[in-house]
Enzyme design. Structure first.
Site, PDB file in Angstrom:
ATOM      1  N   ILE A  26       0.842  -1.185   0.000  1.00  0.00           N
ATOM      2  CA  ILE A  26       0.000   0.000   0.000  1.00  0.00           C
ATOM      3  C   ILE A  26       0.885   1.245   0.000  1.00  0.00           C
ATOM      4  O   ILE A  26       1.872   1.320   0.734  1.00  0.00           O
ATOM      5  CB  ILE A  26      -0.926  -0.005   1.230  1.00  0.00           C
ATOM      6  N   LYS A  27       0.530   2.226  -0.848  1.00  0.00           N
ATOM      7  CA  LYS A  27       1.304   3.472  -0.924  1.00  0.00           C
ATOM      8  C   LYS A  27       0.558   4.583  -0.205  1.00  0.00           C
ATOM      9  O   LYS A  27      -0.506   5.010  -0.641  1.00  0.00           O
ATOM     10  CB  LYS A  27       1.551   3.869  -2.380  1.00  0.00           C
ATOM     11  N   PHE A  28       1.136   5.018   0.905  1.00  0.00           N
ATOM     12  CA  PHE A  28       0.551   6.109   1.674  1.00  0.00           C
ATOM     13  C   PHE A  28       0.959   7.455   1.085  1.00  0.00           C
ATOM     14  O   PHE A  28       2.041   7.597   0.527  1.00  0.00           O
ATOM     15  CB  PHE A  28       1.011   6.027   3.130  1.00  0.00           C
ATOM     16  N   GLU A 174      -2.812   6.403  -1.593  1.00  0.00           N
ATOM     17  CA  GLU A 174      -2.442   6.974  -2.897  1.00  0.00           C
ATOM     18  C   GLU A 174      -2.406   5.940  -4.012  1.00  0.00           C
ATOM     19  O   GLU A 174      -2.629   6.258  -5.173  1.00  0.00           O
ATOM     20  CB  GLU A 174      -1.082   7.654  -2.777  1.00  0.00           C
TER      21      GLU A 174
END
Length: 288
Positions: A26-28, A174
């Site tokens: 997961i891209k924060f 994101e």
């Protein structure tokens, strides 16, 4: 390892890579940060290499309390507001003075989403080890560590990754970063990332590369901004080349957004994926 370290980056792509050997995280949407826990202190490094410890002092204190000396972690400084990731809040913190940063931290404390370990307190520099091995070391190291230091979720199941991509956007996530299981950690664009994006029509104003095989397009987006697209696929390049030939030679010019390119006559519209976050990533999907 010496401070600061050159960080690994991700290349934007229109869709998740598939097949054996891929892992997905997961891209924060926060501020890229490297946390250095030395024998007597903690430093927080920005992507640029700048020391930004004073504005992320809450993370530095947590790292000093819970990480063993000799640990270096790569990840994202994230701020949550009303249950979702808020990049604006992280940006406000990063650009504030140390006294103001302390005030913001009291109201909206930061979380560190760790996605890699560069140095292990027992093993030293582990950047040359495969991603899956580093991932295991990271999970072991943070297993007993409380928030705000947490590992990012990761999976080797592309369907799970796609579900994350489709369902977590409203929480401020994101996108997804894809990494090869066997890959070491090194500077440069070694990963791939997919961000949430909208399809829009854009007017082509120029191109790079030869007219017979243009490499990328300079497009005018609906808000008036000019942007340089990612590399064109062969079918799209062929369709654009036909328009260039019919419209005649253009002129060489240069802009701050797109660099040096050749202009093209009006009349060519393309459909593009244009990033909806602060990053403007433009991928041409078809010629209108």
């Amino acid at each position: 390892m010496r401070f600061p370290v050159d960080v690994a980056l991700a290349q934007a792509v229109p869709r998740l890579p598939t097949g054996a050997g891929w892992w997905y995280e997961i891209k924060f949407d926060g501020h890229r940060s490297v946390i250095w826990r030395s024998a007597d202190t903690v430093h927080v490094q920005a992507r640029s290499g700048r020391d930004v410890t004073p504005v992320w002092m809450d993370l530095a204190l947590a790292a000093f309390t819970h990480l063993r000396p000799g640990t270096v972690l790569d990840g994202e400084a994230v701020v949550y507001r009303d249950g979702r990731v808020d990049f604006g809040a992280a940006q406000s913190r990063a650009s504030s003075s140390p006294p103001r940063a302390r005030q913001l931290a009291e109201e909206w404390p930061a979380t560190f989403a760790a996605w890699d370990i560069l140095q292990h307190p027992d093993l030293g520099d582990v950047r040359g080890r495969p991603y899956t091995e580093r991932r295991g070391l990271l999970l072991d190291l943070l297993a007993a560590v409380p928030p705000p230091l947490q590992p990012v979720p990761a999976t080797d199941d592309v369907e799970v990754a796609q579900a994350w991509y489709e369902t977590l956007h409203e929480q401020g996530i994101e996108g997804i970063v894809a990494k090869r299981a066997s890959s070491p950690y090194r500077a440069g664009r070694i990963w791939q990332k997919v961000r949430h994006a909208d399809t829009v029509d854009a007017e082509v104003v120029g191109y790079t590369g030869p007219a017979a095989r243009p490499r990328a397009l300079v497009v005018e987006l609906p808000d008036g901004r000019h942007a340089l697209s990612q590399a064109l696929t062969a079918p799209i390049a062929a369709a654009v080349s036909a328009h260039i030939v019919d419209s005649g030679p253009g002129k060489r010019t240069r802009s701050r957004e797109a660099g040096s390119y050749t202009t093209v006559a009006p009349g060519l519209t393309v459909e593009v994926l244009a990033g909806t976050t602060r990053h403007s990533v433009v991928t041409v999907t078809r010629v209108r």
